[in-house]
Design a protein around this motif. Structure first.
Motif, PDB file in Angstrom:
ATOM      1  N   ASP A   1      39.997  16.365  62.692  1.00 53.76           N
ATOM      2  CA  ASP A   1      40.144  17.867  63.397  1.00 53.76           C
ATOM      3  C   ASP A   1      41.563  18.224  63.526  1.00 53.76           C
ATOM      4  OD1 ASP A   1      37.195  17.553  63.313  1.00 53.76           O
ATOM      5  OD2 ASP A   1      37.011  17.345  65.572  1.00 53.76           O
TER       6      ASP A   1
ATOM      7  N   THR B   1      35.150  22.000  62.938  1.00 48.31           N
ATOM      8  CA  THR B   1      35.453  20.891  63.257  1.00 48.31           C
ATOM      9  C   THR B   1      34.383  19.813  63.381  1.00 48.31           C
ATOM     10  OG1 THR B   1      35.114  21.293  65.679  1.00 48.31           O
ATOM     11  CG2 THR B   1      37.388  21.889  64.781  1.00 48.31           C
ATOM     12  N   SER B   2      34.495  18.582  63.925  1.00 50.56           N
ATOM     13  CA  SER B   2      33.377  17.805  63.850  1.00 50.56           C
ATOM     14  C   SER B   2      32.540  18.055  64.933  1.00 50.56           C
ATOM     15  CB  SER B   2      33.704  16.290  64.127  1.00 50.56           C
ATOM     16  OG  SER B   2      34.607  16.146  65.174  1.00 50.56           O
TER      17      SER B   2
END
Length: 686
Positions: free
Chosen positions: A236, A163-164
């Protein structure tokens, strides 16, 4: 002469310019595009993607497993059949190829790349490596040493996504508990988004009854399927694919879950309805606007919108060296221009698909609809409908645009065409509200006037100022009124009415026949004539004969079976008694049935419980009266009645079985004599 040479040169130049277009047109037939029709079937549509170039065919790839794009570079997880592996990095602009992880990787199968690092899932090494873009090892995620990770759990990583925020998700072979979740420092956090347990076959249900807990725990079919591959969107949102096993004849459910899933933050699949498609998916990739592309090992590519609806399907298994088909597809990727890249593991190359104008128009329509640009979206959906009027997606999109523009009646028609009962019901809710808003003042005025007139009439009669003339009631009306009283008595005092039927003081075979006809008409309306949101059967796809048989045959078998079984068991009722009692037992259905049917045109799915309860009350009440009739007509005790009813049902079942057997034997006899006669005719002629 010079003029002829110029003409010839111009002709050659024009021919050279046309040759690329001729090649593209020839490839058009190699990969057909399909979509879902309004009937829920696959149909051909305009080409959405055209097969184009083949990349890295001459780069000596070994057995490529996965593919990832990042900032113009293509990363390929390449595994050697005899052991060992590498990450091949191909710069599409510069045409430069380099490798990472040689000497470190044993069997890379999954990739994820961001600005920080290259994440590699290595099944053979039992680890996930975090590599720098130069190939240095930054972190190794080995088997978790945590109380959250069982000693019996498998750790064979096959896919990875980040994810970010740096949260790492890993899918693995045999990891039926779900995706393994690690924080950015590599600390195991637990499991995420586990699949549900598979449906049990008939033999497995027997095992459930016979085996003890220890034996059941050793059976592999008691665990869910592990997630096969994953990807993550810019928002995400986790996307996953699972290879599901084919169902068997005695399975409880075909597939208990979707093969392609969109997971929310809690790990639940946000796609409620089953997603059409195969169940041998190898990989998927998330688009920038919520769309998703998934590819099967047989090379069939599915595109889904942000709600899991099929947009397109194309590609296929290669039976020859044809563009747009694959020997064994193992990965799929999407670039910023919308081109698709499919990795063929067997051929060790990548095929590129280019979106056509038709695909771009569809994507623009979906984007405008999702982002609230309804006026701009309407023209696109109308254009798509003009190109394929049978497209489920086009009708769905146009219907939702109409709904958002408050054109509810037009939207309801679109949803009716595609069989979308939920959205159709929402339209009917709005239409009903608008009708009440327009007509409520008038309805209240009429109600007030009727109330005043009724009160005035009672006042005038009380004062003696209003005299009413008594008219002689016609005999037919008296007859109908008398039989209506019998029906009322059946609802209030069924035991008395059955007694009167038995003594022939009430009812008659003729009136019973009328009741059967009324019940039959209501049954037809109930099955085929309900409002669309509550319709049980589609009239256009239902055989009228089968509907008639489902009413007439059970009614006939019940009357005949109950009379015969009761006659053997010293029942007092005659055949006429059983016939009349059965007809009058249908009184609740005859009385409540019209209310159920009318309510389906007024109510929406939000009030579906009202329709279901009314329908259940009508059927259960009629069934209860039918059981009472057996006792009262034949003079049985409660115990005898409980015995006779199952015997009657058994007679009905056996009668159906015998009829089916006789029908099959009759068919074989007809075929035998037909063949015999044809053989005799053949020998006579010869």
């Amino acid at each position: 002469m010079k003029k002829s040479m110029k003409i010839m040169a111009a002709f050659v130049l024009v021919l050279a310019l046309l040759l690329p277009h001729m090649t593209a047109a020839a490839s058009e037939s190699t990969s057909y595009t399909y979509t879902m029709s309004v009937d829920g079937e696959w149909i051909r549509t305009q080409d959405a993607y055209m097969p184009g170039r083949i990349l890295l065919y001459d780069q000596s790839l070994l057995a490529p497993e996965d593919l990832f794009f990042y900032e113009g570079r293509m990363y390929i997880a390449d595994k050697a059949p005899e052991g060992g592996g590498r990450i091949v990095v191909y710069d599409r602009k510069e045409g430069i190829v380099k490798t990472l992880g040689e000497g470190l990787l044993l069997g890379p199968t999954g990739l994820f790349v961001n600005e920080e690092a290259v994440f590699v899932a290595d099944r053979e090494a039992g680890a996930v490596y975090k590599l720098s873009h130069d190939g240095d090892v930054l972190m190794t995620l080995g088997r978790p040493d945590s109380y959250l990770f069982s000693s019996q759990s498998h750790y064979l990583p096959t896919g990875v996504a980040v994810t970010s925020q740096g949260v790492i998700f890993v899918c693995g072979e045999g990891a039926y508990e779900g995706l393994m979740q690690f924080d950015r420092n590599g600390v195991f956090q637990g499991y995420f988004a586990a699949n549900s347990t598979k449906g049990l076959t008939f033999m497995e249900q027997v095992q459930e009854l016979v085996f003890n807990e220890e034996q059941l725990s050793s059976l592999m079919n008691r665990i869910p399927n592990p997630i096969t591959n994953i990807d993550i969107s810019e928002q995400d949102l986790i996307y996953s694919v699972t290879q599901l096993e084919a169902t068997t004849l005695w399975s409880v459910a075909s597939y208990t879950e979707n093969a392609v899933k969109y997971h929310n933050m809690a790990g639940r699949d946000i796609i409620g309805e089953p997603i059409p498609g195969e169940h041998n998916f190898a990989d998927l990739v998330a688009g920038s606007d919520g769309r998703c592309y998934a590819v099967t090992t047989t090379g069939i590519i599915y595109e889904y919108d942000d709600s899991g609806n099929v947009v397109f399907s194309f590609g296929g298994l290669a039976t020859s060296d044809r563009s747009g088909h694959f020997t064994y597809a193992s990965a799929i990727e999407l670039d910023e221009e919308g081109k698709l890249y499919i990795l063929d593991k067997e051929r060790a190359c990548i095929q590129v698909f280019f979106p056509t104008e038709f695909a771009q128009l569809t994507h623009q329509a979906l984007y405008n609809l999702a982002n609230g640009y309804y006026a701009e979206s309407e023209a696109a959906w109308l254009e798509l409908l003009s190109r394929n009027g049978m497209s489920w997606l086009a009708h769905m999109g146009y219907g939702r645009v109409l709904y958002q523009q408050l054109r509810f009646e037009e939207a309801a028609e679109q949803f009716r065409i595609i069989g979308d009962r939920a959205d159709y019901s929402e339209c009917m809710w709005e239409i009903r509200n608008l009708w009440f808003q327009r007509n409520l003042p008038g309805l209240l005025a009429v109600l007030i006037v009727l109330t005043v007139l009724s009160a005035l009439r009672r006042f005038l009669k009380k004062k003696g100022w209003l005299k009413t003339r008594t008219k002689k009631t016609p005999p037919l009306l008296l007859h109908i009124k008398r039989h209506a009283g019998y029906l009322k008595g059946m609802l209030k005092n069924p035991f008395d009415e059955f007694y009167y039927l038995k003594k022939r003081q009430h009812g008659s075979p003729a009136s019973a026949t009328v009741l059967f006809l009324l019940a039959f008409v209501l049954y037809l309306l109930d099955m085929l004539g309900r409002g669309f949101a509550f319709r049980l059967l589609d009239p256009s796809q239902t055989s009228p004969v089968s509907v008639v048989v489902l009413f007439v045959v059970p009614a006939f078998l019940w009357v005949a079976g109950n009379f015969l079984v009761s006659a053997i068991n010293e029942g007092e009722g005659s055949l006429a008694n059983v016939y009349m009692a059965t007809a009058y037992s249908l009184t609740p259905y005859i009385v409540i049935g019209p209310l159920v049917i009318v309510s389906t045109y007024v109510l929406t799915l939000n009030e579906a419980v009202i329709v279901h309860y009314l329908w259940a009350i009508a059927l259960l009440w009629s069934a209860g009266l039918l059981c009472m009739s057996v006792r009262e007509i034949h003079g049985y005790t409660v115990k005898e009645t409980v015995k006779i009813i199952p015997l009657t049902l058994f007679f009905m079942i056996m009668a159906v079985i015998v009829c089916v057997i006789l029908y099959l034997i009759g068919q074989q006899v007809v075929i035998f004599f037909g063949d015999f006669i044809n053989e005799v005719i053949y020998h006579v002629k010869s």
